[in-house]
Design an enzyme around this catalytic site. Structure first.
Site, mmCIF file in Angstrom:
data_model
loop_
_atom_site.group_PDB
_atom_site.id
_atom_site.type_symbol
_atom_site.label_atom_id
_atom_site.label_comp_id
_atom_site.label_asym_id
_atom_site.label_seq_id
_atom_site.Cartn_x
_atom_site.Cartn_y
_atom_site.Cartn_z
ATOM 1 N N THR A 15 0.829 -1.199 0.000
ATOM 2 C CA THR A 15 0.000 0.000 0.000
ATOM 3 C C THR A 15 0.871 1.259 0.000
ATOM 4 O O THR A 15 0.523 2.265 -0.616
ATOM 5 C CB THR A 15 -0.903 -0.004 1.251
ATOM 6 O OG1 THR A 15 -1.447 -1.301 1.392
ATOM 7 C CG2 THR A 15 -2.015 1.013 1.139
ATOM 8 N N TYR A 100 -31.860 -25.322 7.592
ATOM 9 C CA TYR A 100 -32.778 -24.391 6.915
ATOM 10 C C TYR A 100 -32.142 -23.745 5.691
ATOM 11 O O TYR A 100 -32.815 -23.118 4.877
ATOM 12 C CB TYR A 100 -33.281 -23.323 7.897
ATOM 13 C CG TYR A 100 -32.222 -22.339 8.343
ATOM 14 C CD1 TYR A 100 -31.274 -22.684 9.294
ATOM 15 C CD2 TYR A 100 -32.191 -21.051 7.807
ATOM 16 C CE1 TYR A 100 -30.313 -21.781 9.699
ATOM 17 C CE2 TYR A 100 -31.223 -20.157 8.205
ATOM 18 C CZ TYR A 100 -30.280 -20.521 9.157
ATOM 19 O OH TYR A 100 -29.324 -19.639 9.548
HETATM 20 C C1 PLP Z 1 -1.877 -4.344 -0.159
HETATM 21 C C2 PLP Z 1 -3.254 -4.237 0.481
HETATM 22 N N1 PLP Z 1 -3.765 -5.303 1.120
HETATM 23 C C3 PLP Z 1 -4.981 -5.249 1.708
HETATM 24 C C4 PLP Z 1 -5.746 -4.103 1.682
HETATM 25 C C5 PLP Z 1 -7.059 -4.075 2.396
HETATM 26 O O1 PLP Z 1 -8.031 -4.660 1.644
HETATM 27 P P1 PLP Z 1 -9.592 -4.449 2.035
HETATM 28 O O2 PLP Z 1 -9.848 -2.981 1.927
HETATM 29 O O3 PLP Z 1 -10.327 -5.236 1.004
HETATM 30 O O4 PLP Z 1 -9.753 -4.984 3.409
HETATM 31 C C6 PLP Z 1 -5.263 -2.962 1.028
HETATM 32 C C7 PLP Z 1 -6.068 -1.725 0.933
HETATM 33 O O5 PLP Z 1 -7.233 -1.687 0.657
HETATM 34 C C8 PLP Z 1 -3.986 -3.043 0.414
HETATM 35 O O6 PLP Z 1 -3.465 -1.973 -0.217
#
Ligand code: PLP
Length: 242
Positions: A15, A100
């Site tokens: 990220t 169910y």
């Molecule tokens: C590398 C990475 N992994 C996981 C996520 C989190 O995913 P989510 O928002 O679907 O929980 C993010 C950001 O959304 C991300 O950049």
């Protein structure tokens, strides 16, 4: 609890910077120690759509499980998370029977049973919009969008590299570029970001790397033009104290 790793979680597209872990080397280590390899490809996974860039995910096919978020390089509204497993038996722990919902005789008679596909019983039809996008744009169409934004990141990195007043963190692996005004301290970098946000001029992210704070441009809009990037860099330069 026998002292060896059971799962290694790698990231294909962090990220903060879009960095991709060395997947083949991690897969080798996992194989040597009998551990599973999970790859968080939430951001980087859609490189697979691009013939030009999919090589960056070499080794992904050796993962036992992969997560993808098509709300990033898939242009979906949230939620658009996907889990892929290399054998469907990996989903067995999710199998539950509730009379169910999926009584045995109904299942045997062929009635669809989605309980084993998700931790949640009640869920929105998130897969529908993704299926529509794939059907409408196709893999090539999505690949072209991926190429477009990754190309923009390369262009931005090149501009920063040649800019006398800005420092580039690294060549982008994906569509994220980290940079900072060359002579600013971390407080000033944070203040530039907040000012641009408060003034409604630019929404930049922030990330720590190499012990310093960086401005983060995550390029996900395929309609962005090189001139937009120049304007953004001018704004950063103009708001940096001398
Ligand atoms: C590398 C990475 N992994 C996981 C996520 C989190 O995913 P989510 O928002 O679907 O929980 C993010 C950001 O959304 C991300 O950049």
């Amino acid at each position: 609890l026998t002292g060896h790793p059971v799962l290694v979680a790698a990231t294909a597209g962090t990220t903060d910077s879009g960095a991709i872990d060395p997947l083949p080397a991690l897969a080798d280590v996992c194989a040597a120690h009998g551990a599973d390899l999970h790859v968080d490809a939430a951001y980087g996974g859609p490189l697979l759509f691009s013939d030009r860039r999919r090589h960056a995910l070499h080794g992904l096919d050796r993962a036992h499980s992969v997560t993808l978020d098509l709300h990033k390089l898939g242009w979906q509204p949230v939620a658009a998370g996907l889990l892929a497993v290399h054998r469907t038996s990996r989903l067995d722990p999710l199998q539950h029977t509730a009379d169910y919902l999926n009584s045995h005789d109904d299942t045997e008679a062929g009635l669809p049973d989605l309980l084993g596909r998700s931790l949640r019983t009640t869920r929105r039809p998130d897969a529908f919009k993704m299926a529509v996008t794939l059907r409408a744009l196709g893999r090539d169409g999505l690949g072209a969008l991926v190429d477009q934004v990754c190309g923009l990141a390369d262009t931005l990195a090149e501009k920063i590299h040649h800019h006398p007043a800005l420092t580039l963190h690294a060549r982008p692996a994906l569509s994220t570029v980290l940079f900072r005004p060359a002579d600013a301290d971390d407080e000033q970098v944070a203040a530039v970001r907040r000012t641009l946000l408060d003034d409604g001029h630019a929404v930049l992210g922030r990330a720590h790397a190499q012990g310093r704070l960086w401005l983060k441009a995550t390029l996900l809009n395929p309609h962005t033009q090189p001139g937009d990037l120049d304007r953004m860099l001018k704004l950063v330069e103009g708001h940096t104290p001398r």
